[in-house]
Design a protein around this motif. Structure first.
Motif, PDB file in Angstrom:
ATOM      1  N   ARG A  49       8.260 -13.919  34.786  1.00  0.00           N
ATOM      2  CA  ARG A  49       9.082 -14.624  35.779  1.00  0.00           C
ATOM      3  C   ARG A  49       9.558 -15.967  35.245  1.00  0.00           C
ATOM      4  O   ARG A  49      10.642 -16.430  35.596  1.00  0.00           O
ATOM      5  CB  ARG A  49       8.296 -14.815  37.087  1.00  0.00           C
ATOM      6  N   TYR A  50       8.764 -16.568  34.392  1.00  0.00           N
ATOM      7  CA  TYR A  50       9.186 -17.824  33.761  1.00  0.00           C
ATOM      8  C   TYR A  50      10.409 -17.574  32.874  1.00  0.00           C
ATOM      9  O   TYR A  50      11.401 -18.311  32.949  1.00  0.00           O
ATOM     10  CB  TYR A  50       8.021 -18.400  32.957  1.00  0.00           C
ATOM     11  N   ARG A  51      10.335 -16.524  32.073  1.00  0.00           N
ATOM     12  CA  ARG A  51      11.481 -16.208  31.196  1.00  0.00           C
ATOM     13  C   ARG A  51      12.715 -15.866  32.028  1.00  0.00           C
ATOM     14  O   ARG A  51      13.811 -16.354  31.779  1.00  0.00           O
ATOM     15  CB  ARG A  51      11.130 -15.021  30.292  1.00  0.00           C
ATOM     16  N   LEU A  52      12.526 -14.995  33.019  1.00  0.00           N
ATOM     17  CA  LEU A  52      13.635 -14.624  33.899  1.00  0.00           C
ATOM     18  C   LEU A  52      14.161 -15.846  34.639  1.00  0.00           C
ATOM     19  O   LEU A  52      15.385 -16.045  34.771  1.00  0.00           O
ATOM     20  CB  LEU A  52      13.154 -13.561  34.889  1.00  0.00           C
ATOM     21  N   GLY A  53      13.254 -16.668  35.119  1.00  0.00           N
ATOM     22  CA  GLY A  53      13.643 -17.845  35.892  1.00  0.00           C
ATOM     23  C   GLY A  53      14.501 -18.818  35.096  1.00  0.00           C
ATOM     24  O   GLY A  53      15.432 -19.431  35.636  1.00  0.00           O
ATOM     25  N   ARG A  54      14.214 -18.945  33.819  1.00  0.00           N
ATOM     26  CA  ARG A  54      15.041 -19.850  33.005  1.00  0.00           C
ATOM     27  C   ARG A  54      16.471 -19.314  32.883  1.00  0.00           C
ATOM     28  O   ARG A  54      17.437 -20.095  32.929  1.00  0.00           O
ATOM     29  CB  ARG A  54      14.402 -20.041  31.631  1.00  0.00           C
ATOM     30  N   ARG A  55      16.594 -17.990  32.765  1.00  0.00           N
ATOM     31  CA  ARG A  55      17.950 -17.417  32.716  1.00  0.00           C
ATOM     32  C   ARG A  55      18.665 -17.607  34.054  1.00  0.00           C
ATOM     33  O   ARG A  55      19.845 -17.966  34.113  1.00  0.00           O
ATOM     34  CB  ARG A  55      17.888 -15.929  32.362  1.00  0.00           C
ATOM     35  N   LEU A  56      17.927 -17.358  35.144  1.00  0.00           N
ATOM     36  CA  LEU A  56      18.550 -17.504  36.468  1.00  0.00           C
ATOM     37  C   LEU A  56      18.914 -18.959  36.754  1.00  0.00           C
ATOM     38  O   LEU A  56      19.919 -19.237  37.417  1.00  0.00           O
ATOM     39  CB  LEU A  56      17.624 -16.970  37.568  1.00  0.00           C
ATOM     40  N   ARG A  57      18.101 -19.881  36.235  1.00  0.00           N
ATOM     41  CA  ARG A  57      18.430 -21.291  36.429  1.00  0.00           C
ATOM     42  C   ARG A  57      19.752 -21.634  35.742  1.00  0.00           C
ATOM     43  O   ARG A  57      20.589 -22.348  36.305  1.00  0.00           O
ATOM     44  CB  ARG A  57      17.295 -22.159  35.890  1.00  0.00           C
ATOM     45  N   ASP A  58      19.948 -21.120  34.529  1.00  0.00           N
ATOM     46  CA  ASP A  58      21.209 -21.372  33.827  1.00  0.00           C
ATOM     47  C   ASP A  58      22.393 -20.817  34.619  1.00  0.00           C
ATOM     48  O   ASP A  58      23.409 -21.496  34.812  1.00  0.00           O
ATOM     49  CB  ASP A  58      21.182 -20.738  32.427  1.00  0.00           C
ATOM     50  N   LEU A  59      22.245 -19.569  35.070  1.00  0.00           N
ATOM     51  CA  LEU A  59      23.338 -18.920  35.810  1.00  0.00           C
ATOM     52  C   LEU A  59      23.652 -19.650  37.111  1.00  0.00           C
ATOM     53  O   LEU A  59      24.819 -19.884  37.449  1.00  0.00           O
ATOM     54  CB  LEU A  59      22.963 -17.477  36.163  1.00  0.00           C
ATOM     55  N   THR A  60      22.610 -19.970  37.862  1.00  0.00           N
ATOM     56  CA  THR A  60      22.827 -20.574  39.179  1.00  0.00           C
ATOM     57  C   THR A  60      23.306 -22.014  39.056  1.00  0.00           C
ATOM     58  O   THR A  60      24.151 -22.455  39.843  1.00  0.00           O
ATOM     59  CB  THR A  60      21.547 -20.510  40.044  1.00  0.00           C
ATOM     60  N   ALA A  61      22.783 -22.728  38.071  1.00  0.00           N
ATOM     61  CA  ALA A  61      23.225 -24.124  37.897  1.00  0.00           C
ATOM     62  C   ALA A  61      24.717 -24.159  37.558  1.00  0.00           C
ATOM     63  O   ALA A  61      25.459 -25.007  38.067  1.00  0.00           O
ATOM     64  CB  ALA A  61      22.399 -24.805  36.818  1.00  0.00           C
ATOM     65  N   THR A 120      15.409 -11.714  44.846  1.00  0.00           N
ATOM     66  CA  THR A 120      15.436 -10.752  43.743  1.00  0.00           C
ATOM     67  C   THR A 120      14.214  -9.838  43.727  1.00  0.00           C
ATOM     68  O   THR A 120      13.103 -10.232  44.103  1.00  0.00           O
ATOM     69  CB  THR A 120      15.521 -11.461  42.374  1.00  0.00           C
ATOM     70  N   GLN A 121      14.402  -8.626  43.304  1.00  0.00           N
ATOM     71  CA  GLN A 121      13.308  -7.672  43.114  1.00  0.00           C
ATOM     72  C   GLN A 121      13.824  -6.604  42.164  1.00  0.00           C
ATOM     73  O   GLN A 121      14.525  -5.674  42.585  1.00  0.00           O
ATOM     74  CB  GLN A 121      12.873  -7.069  44.458  1.00  0.00           C
ATOM     75  N   GLY A 122      13.478  -6.755  40.900  1.00  0.00           N
ATOM     76  CA  GLY A 122      13.967  -5.827  39.881  1.00  0.00           C
ATOM     77  C   GLY A 122      13.667  -4.374  40.203  1.00  0.00           C
ATOM     78  O   GLY A 122      14.479  -3.486  39.922  1.00  0.00           O
ATOM     79  N   SER A 123      12.503  -4.127  40.829  1.00  0.00           N
ATOM     80  CA  SER A 123      12.113  -2.747  41.105  1.00  0.00           C
ATOM     81  C   SER A 123      12.961  -2.116  42.198  1.00  0.00           C
ATOM     82  O   SER A 123      12.884  -0.910  42.417  1.00  0.00           O
ATOM     83  CB  SER A 123      10.636  -2.705  41.504  1.00  0.00           C
ATOM     84  N   LEU A 124      13.765  -2.892  42.890  1.00  0.00           N
ATOM     85  CA  LEU A 124      14.663  -2.349  43.916  1.00  0.00           C
ATOM     86  C   LEU A 124      16.127  -2.511  43.509  1.00  0.00           C
ATOM     87  O   LEU A 124      17.006  -2.574  44.359  1.00  0.00           O
ATOM     88  CB  LEU A 124      14.427  -3.067  45.251  1.00  0.00           C
ATOM     89  N   SER A 125      16.366  -2.565  42.206  1.00  0.00           N
ATOM     90  CA  SER A 125      17.714  -2.864  41.736  1.00  0.00           C
ATOM     91  C   SER A 125      18.374  -1.682  41.022  1.00  0.00           C
ATOM     92  O   SER A 125      19.271  -1.861  40.186  1.00  0.00           O
ATOM     93  CB  SER A 125      17.675  -4.088  40.811  1.00  0.00           C
ATOM     94  N   ALA A 126      17.943  -0.481  41.367  1.00  0.00           N
ATOM     95  CA  ALA A 126      18.591   0.744  40.866  1.00  0.00           C
ATOM     96  C   ALA A 126      18.719   0.743  39.344  1.00  0.00           C
ATOM     97  O   ALA A 126      19.744   1.160  38.791  1.00  0.00           O
ATOM     98  CB  ALA A 126      19.955   0.931  41.527  1.00  0.00           C
ATOM     99  N   GLY A 127      17.684   0.264  38.680  1.00  0.00           N
ATOM    100  CA  GLY A 127      17.659   0.317  37.229  1.00  0.00           C
ATOM    101  C   GLY A 127      18.403  -0.803  36.536  1.00  0.00           C
ATOM    102  O   GLY A 127      18.370  -0.905  35.310  1.00  0.00           O
ATOM    103  N   ARG A 128      19.074  -1.629  37.306  1.00  0.00           N
ATOM    104  CA  ARG A 128      19.789  -2.768  36.698  1.00  0.00           C
ATOM    105  C   ARG A 128      18.848  -3.960  36.617  1.00  0.00           C
ATOM    106  O   ARG A 128      17.929  -4.100  37.417  1.00  0.00           O
ATOM    107  CB  ARG A 128      21.023  -3.100  37.549  1.00  0.00           C
ATOM    108  N   ASP A 129      19.103  -4.857  35.662  1.00  0.00           N
ATOM    109  CA  ASP A 129      18.200  -5.987  35.576  1.00  0.00           C
ATOM    110  C   ASP A 129      18.611  -7.075  36.569  1.00  0.00           C
ATOM    111  O   ASP A 129      19.744  -7.135  37.041  1.00  0.00           O
ATOM    112  CB  ASP A 129      18.068  -6.510  34.143  1.00  0.00           C
ATOM    113  N   THR A 130      17.631  -7.913  36.889  1.00  0.00           N
ATOM    114  CA  THR A 130      17.847  -8.935  37.914  1.00  0.00           C
ATOM    115  C   THR A 130      18.948  -9.910  37.511  1.00  0.00           C
ATOM    116  O   THR A 130      19.709 -10.390  38.363  1.00  0.00           O
ATOM    117  CB  THR A 130      16.512  -9.660  38.189  1.00  0.00           C
TER     118      THR A 130
END
Lengths: 212, 212
Positions: free
Chosen positions: B49-61, B12-22
């Motif tokens: 990254r901690y806040r984002l990571g918790r969301r990604l953990r929910d999604l990926t799990a 992931t890299q938000g700055s390379l995501s064409a304005g969309r969030d990670t």
């Protein structure tokens, strides 16, 4: 060991050490009676800080001086440091407590009473408060304009843990910071850039002790 | 879960995501069949990254997709990620193993056979190899000139763990990387900057699977 007894708290930054390496600065500070050391050196890679941290752990352990790691909870655990110092944009204090346990010393950078109360509620054992006098360096974390000694006093009154002034503090103004209620002062350049870091540490300690 | 089955590995890299969030990119990649996700977003603070990571953990799990954290062992532990990906200047692989245990998936960035063999000896479970094609982005770690698919093949031959090509790889050239012996491809922009990240993920997987 306990932050209540810390007067002179050295924060390392090799790039502000007049060409000397951080290890030699820490050795001199220990000889001068430094009360605690924080491994910062944020411009170095995690690998370099790990190597440096292992050396600092040996030096500080031999002198019974607490070693705190800036920002990285994993690095603190890896080098068996005594704790970690967290800024407002680092991992939360409660997360660090979960990882490092009750015995760890957790510090948090704050610049307002609200931040200080929140950090204390989250379990911080001490607070860094600043930048007290501001600085023209970019190497003071989390604040660029001086908040002044009145704010130090307000924060020291609001929380029941030791507070350490940081930012622009040296032997010429540390008395006012201590008089405002700070337990001690966290400094980079006042020790790292001093011609004689050992003497600078001893003088800083004495000024703070006398003003309390 | 096991890296031997990973084909499309999103970094992931938000700055390379064409304005969309990670978060939305990861949701789309999961829908497209992504095999693993690495939380990178190195330009964000640890707190973010901690806040984002918790969301990604929910999604990926929820999708049974492994989540790996770039660089920070403490962050990986804090969000209960499946492992950590370490560069040559991050904490050593052996330190991460000590902190995260035998069950963690540890990856390491390498660009030579010597680095690959060292990482494997230190306990890496998979290797990132690159930059394969080089890139004009500054967001590919640890290498700026393309090492080419011959190097990928040499590294894949030298170690007994999965290797993932990284750097300049997309659906137009991933076949050559897989044919060289890579288990899959780790990509940022090929998914994050795609007009349709879900379709881009599915196509990348298919190209790699077909070329193996």
């Amino acid at each position: 060991m306990n932050p209540t007894g810390w007067r002179a708290y050295l924060v390392t930054q090799g790039s502000l050490s007049a060409g000397r390496d951080t290890t030699s600065i820490v050795e001199a500070a220990i000889a001068g009676g430094v009360d605690a050391v924080q491994l910062r050196d944020k411009d170095r890679s995690a690998r370099d800080r790990y190597r440096l941290g292992r050396r600092l752990r040996d030096l500080t352990a031999a002198a019974d001086v607490p070693l705190i790691v800036n920002d990285r909870v994993d690095l603190a655990a890896a080098i068996d440091a005594d704790g970690v110092h967290l800024g407002q944009s680092d991992l939360p204090v409660a997360v660090a407590r979960d990882r490092l346990g009750d015995g760890a010393i957790l510090g948090c950078s704050t610049s307002t009473v609200a931040e200080a109360e929140a950090a204390r509620s989250a379990g911080a054992d001490y607070l860094g408060v600043g930048a007290v006098y501001g600085t023209d360096s970019k190497d003071v974390p989390d604040a660029t304009n001086g908040i002044g000694t009145d704010r130090v006093a307000a924060i020291a009154d609001a929380v029941d843990v030791p507070v350490f002034g940081i930012g622009g503090i040296d032997a010429t103004n540390a008395d006012a910071v201590a008089a405002a209620g700070a337990t001690g002062a966290a400094v980079i350049s006042a020790i790292t850039a001093a011609e004689d870091p050992e003497a600078a540490t001893a003088t800083l300690r004495e000024v703070i002790e006398d003003a309390r």
